[in-house]
Each structure stands twice: as C-alpha cells, then as structure tokens.
Design a protein around this motif. Sequence first.
Motif, PDB file in Angstrom:
ATOM      1  N   GLU A  15      36.458  30.347  31.868  1.00  0.00           N
ATOM      2  CA  GLU A  15      37.410  30.815  30.867  1.00  0.00           C
ATOM      3  C   GLU A  15      38.126  32.061  31.391  1.00  0.00           C
ATOM      4  OE1 GLU A  15      37.898  29.129  28.033  1.00  0.00           O
ATOM      5  OE2 GLU A  15      36.348  27.689  28.573  1.00  0.00           O
ATOM      6  N   SER A  16      39.261  32.356  30.814  1.00  0.00           N
ATOM      7  CA  SER A  16      40.047  33.497  31.269  1.00  0.00           C
ATOM      8  C   SER A  16      39.358  34.826  31.013  1.00  0.00           C
ATOM      9  CB  SER A  16      41.420  33.490  30.598  1.00  0.00           C
ATOM     10  OG  SER A  16      41.271  33.605  29.201  1.00  0.00           O
ATOM     11  N   ASN A  17      38.400  34.866  30.093  1.00  0.00           N
ATOM     12  CA  ASN A  17      37.695  36.115  29.816  1.00  0.00           C
ATOM     13  C   ASN A  17      36.402  36.246  30.629  1.00  0.00           C
ATOM     14  OD1 ASN A  17      36.224  34.147  28.517  1.00  0.00           O
ATOM     15  ND2 ASN A  17      35.898  35.336  26.665  1.00  0.00           N
ATOM     16  N   GLU A  18      36.149  35.308  31.537  1.00  0.00           N
ATOM     17  CA  GLU A  18      34.969  35.359  32.389  1.00  0.00           C
ATOM     18  C   GLU A  18      35.361  35.859  33.768  1.00  0.00           C
ATOM     19  OE1 GLU A  18      32.156  31.903  30.618  1.00  0.00           O
ATOM     20  OE2 GLU A  18      33.855  31.232  31.801  1.00  0.00           O
ATOM     21  N   LEU A  19      34.377  36.316  34.506  1.00  0.00           N
ATOM     22  CA  LEU A  19      34.636  36.947  35.780  1.00  0.00           C
ATOM     23  C   LEU A  19      33.756  36.326  36.862  1.00  0.00           C
ATOM     24  CD1 LEU A  19      35.918  39.367  37.351  1.00  0.00           C
ATOM     25  CD2 LEU A  19      33.945  40.683  36.634  1.00  0.00           C
ATOM     26  N   VAL A  20      34.331  36.077  38.015  1.00  0.00           N
ATOM     27  CA  VAL A  20      33.569  35.622  39.170  1.00  0.00           C
ATOM     28  C   VAL A  20      33.472  36.800  40.123  1.00  0.00           C
ATOM     29  CG1 VAL A  20      33.520  34.075  41.153  1.00  0.00           C
ATOM     30  CG2 VAL A  20      34.322  33.241  38.937  1.00  0.00           C
ATOM     31  N   VAL A  21      32.243  37.177  40.486  1.00  0.00           N
ATOM     32  CA  VAL A  21      32.028  38.263  41.433  1.00  0.00           C
ATOM     33  C   VAL A  21      31.398  37.656  42.676  1.00  0.00           C
ATOM     34  CG1 VAL A  21      30.852  40.442  41.873  1.00  0.00           C
ATOM     35  CG2 VAL A  21      31.699  39.943  39.585  1.00  0.00           C
TER      36      VAL A  21
END
Length: 79
Positions: A15-21
């Motif tokens: 989702e656009s509010n999630e982050l991949v690090v």
Amino acid sequence: MRCRFSIDPGLRKIESNELVVYDTELSEFISRKITRLKTLLKEPVLHAADVTLLIERIQQANISDPALRAEHVKQINQK
C-alpha cells in the motif's frame, strides 16, 4: 534500488502508506527513527533490556552454519 518480490502475488501488494526498507539501509533507518522519537518522547524508546532481547532474538534466528544456510537458500529458490 529496484526489486521484485518473489512471493505470492497476494502478499506482494504494498500500500502507499507502507514502507520497504532494504537491508543495506536498515541500520540507518532505525537510527533516524530513534532520533526522531527521542525528540518527541520524554521516555527512552528502548531500554537496555529491550535491546538485549532484540539482539538475542535476531541471533537465534540467524543461520550461521554455512551448510544450513546453503540448504535454506536452496529451499527458498525451489519455491
């Protein structure tokens, strides 16, 4: 970095509010988050016992034996 998640397509949706690090950025990301939280919070984000527990859990989950690690990678690649 560009990447492709080699997992079930249903799990691949981000989702656009999630982050991949990425792994190469993880420690810097954590440091920035802790610094930001320290400015917002009066109490410490993590106590020494919490940090010790996290380190122990990561070390327990790590596969350090080269043969076991190779087998683990082989099983992942077969899926």
